[in-house]
Design a protein around this motif. Structure first.
Motif, PDB file in Angstrom:
ATOM      1  N   HIS A  97       0.929  -1.470   0.140  1.00  0.00           N
ATOM      2  CA  HIS A  97       0.031   0.000  -0.003  1.00  0.00           C
ATOM      3  C   HIS A  97       0.876   1.118  -0.077  1.00  0.00           C
ATOM      4  N   GLU A 195      -1.499  -5.610   8.037  1.00  0.00           N
ATOM      5  CA  GLU A 195      -0.801  -6.613   7.528  1.00  0.00           C
ATOM      6  C   GLU A 195       0.510  -7.100   8.509  1.00  0.00           C
ATOM      7  N   ASP A 262      -8.388  -2.614   3.686  1.00  0.00           N
ATOM      8  CA  ASP A 262      -7.251  -3.459   3.678  1.00  0.00           C
ATOM      9  C   ASP A 262      -7.610  -4.515   5.131  1.00  0.00           C
ATOM     10  N   HIS A 265      -7.445  -8.322   5.144  1.00  0.00           N
ATOM     11  CA  HIS A 265      -6.548  -9.240   5.425  1.00  0.00           C
ATOM     12  C   HIS A 265      -6.754 -10.232   6.453  1.00  0.00           C
ATOM     13  N   ARG A 310      -6.921  -6.947  -5.641  1.00  0.00           N
ATOM     14  CA  ARG A 310      -6.415  -8.111  -4.798  1.00  0.00           C
ATOM     15  C   ARG A 310      -6.647  -9.496  -5.551  1.00  0.00           C
ATOM     16  N   HIS A 324      -2.926  -9.788  -1.271  1.00  0.00           N
ATOM     17  CA  HIS A 324      -2.545  -9.142  -2.715  1.00  0.00           C
ATOM     18  C   HIS A 324      -1.047  -9.452  -2.647  1.00  0.00           C
TER      19      HIS A 324
HETATM   20 ZN   LIG Z   1      -3.104  -4.880   2.269  1.00  0.00          ZN
END
Ligand SMILES: [Zn+2]
Length: 382
Positions: A97, A195, A262, A265, A310, A324
């Motif tokens: 990102h 993440e 996001d 995840h 993704r 991703h």
């Molecule tokens: Zn991500």
């Protein structure tokens, strides 16, 4: 099995066909009308651009592909019909990102470490804009999530660099500073990274942020923390701050990086979908603010695009929407819409454009020269 190229072109085709029939959009190639580009010095001075990254990482099939359209009613019904829509916006860079957003902002596929708080290597759009047009620092702002994005406002490139780019505001850090250690009740707004939970870059102290709150946003700590109790996600807080910036500073170049999506995840599809629906609503809310703010109404161009997609469900190397990681076509092929001042309404363009074409396009629109960018201006917007 379809090749990556076939999948990408199919994605583009399905979006185009839907948009043509549902929203009454015309195909770009059939257009013969002239550019509605704003001419003249006064128009150039007043011109404003807002870039929203529909982040972090959203696939076609949950957005503009037919099965995803139920998630984006505002963009589909309110914004797309007013926009020039690019069905194949390709990201050929690193799919992290921060590094991808930095690439969008420099017009070069950056190779910096996604998980470190380093500046982009090449000059950012904010530096070109300010240097060439002699604009003060108050004229270029970034509102971003916290994870490393505090360095996105300026590069360390020679001739540009510290002090010449955008000021960056990190709503989560503002809230941390304002809450002064008393974070109870705000945990859902302070989550920083989906993440690598252990990664928290060191950035400027709380004084800087409280000063932004008070002097720039004209918000008391009490009012800000009270408002924060009413919002349900970090991106809602970001949009609140962005609107406040528009009202107080009226930047001519405003960049807003969304990141709620996001949450995918975590593996929870419902949270991913919730975040897409929220981002869709927030984009419409920003456009409404543009219309109701006299500094922006009539002279603002809004760009909305995902940082990237993704992984596809079919790719054995990934786990579908969750990450991703594979670098497949689904994760590299997204869309972009531009609407407002100087942009043709209701037109769909099918030819592939690239993430790195954004900065040269902004340069051609606003009158600055992104000399080191490696993308090409999107002529359909000029
Ligand atoms: Zn991500």
């Amino acid at each position: 099995m379809a090749s990556a190229h076939e999948i990408a072109s199919h994605l583009g085709r399905s979006r185009r066909d839907f948009l043509r029939s549902a929203a009454g959009l015309a195909l770009g190639s059939s257009l013969v009308s002239g550019s509605p580009f704003l001419h003249g010095e006064t128009a150039a001075l007043k011109r404003k651009v807002i870039v929203v990254t529909f982040g972090g990482g959203a696939r076609d099939q949950e957005t503009f592909a037919p099965e995803g359209q139920v998630n984006i009613p505002h963009m589909l019904n309110e914004l797309a019909p007013q926009s020039s829509f690019f069905t194949q916006t390709m990201n050929r860079g690193i799919l992290g990102h921060y590094v991808a957003t930095a690439s969008l902002a420099t017009g070069v596929y950056e190779t910096l470490n996604n998980f470190s708080a380093v500046p982009p290597e090449h000059p950012t759009v904010f530096e070109y804009f300010r240097k060439d047009l002699h604009r003060p620092s108050s004229n270029a702002w970034v509102v971003a999530p916290s994870n490393g994005f505090n360095r996105i406002g300026e590069s360390d490139s020679r001739g540009y660099g510290p002090g010449t780019g955008a000021r960056v505001i990190l709503p989560k850090h503002l809230l941390t500073a304002a809450a002064n250690g008393n974070n109870g009740g705000y945990d859902h707004l302070l989550r920083d990274n989906y993440e690598t939970p252990l990664y928290t870059p060191q950035i400027a102290g709380g004084e800087v942020e409280l000063e932004q709150l008070d002097r720039i946003l004209k918000l008391s700590v009490a009012d800000f923390t009270a408002h924060a109790r009413t919002v349900s996600s970090p991106d809602e807080l970001s949009v609140y701050i962005a609107k406040r910036l528009m009202q107080q500073e009226s930047p001519s170049l405003l960049w807003i990086t969304m990141h709620d999506i996001d949450v995918a995840h975590s593996g929870a599809y419902s949270l991913y979908i919730d975040a897409i629906q929220r981002t869709d609503r927030l984009c419409a809310e920003l456009w409404k603010e543009v219309q109701s703010n006299p500094e922006y109404a009539g002279n603002t161009t809004l760009f909305i695009l995902p940082d990237f997609g993704r992984d596809a469900d079919e790719d054995a190397g990934g786990n579908g929407f969750q990450h991703h990681r594979t670098g497949d076509a689904a994760s590299r092929t997204t869309w972009m819409m531009a609407l407002g001042a100087g942009v043709r309404q209701g037109v769909v363009y099918d030819r592939p454009v690239q993430s790195i074409d954004l900065v040269p396009t902004l340069g051609a629109m606003m009158g600055f020269s992104p000399k080191l960018s490696q993308g090409k201006p999107i002529t359909e917007l000029l």
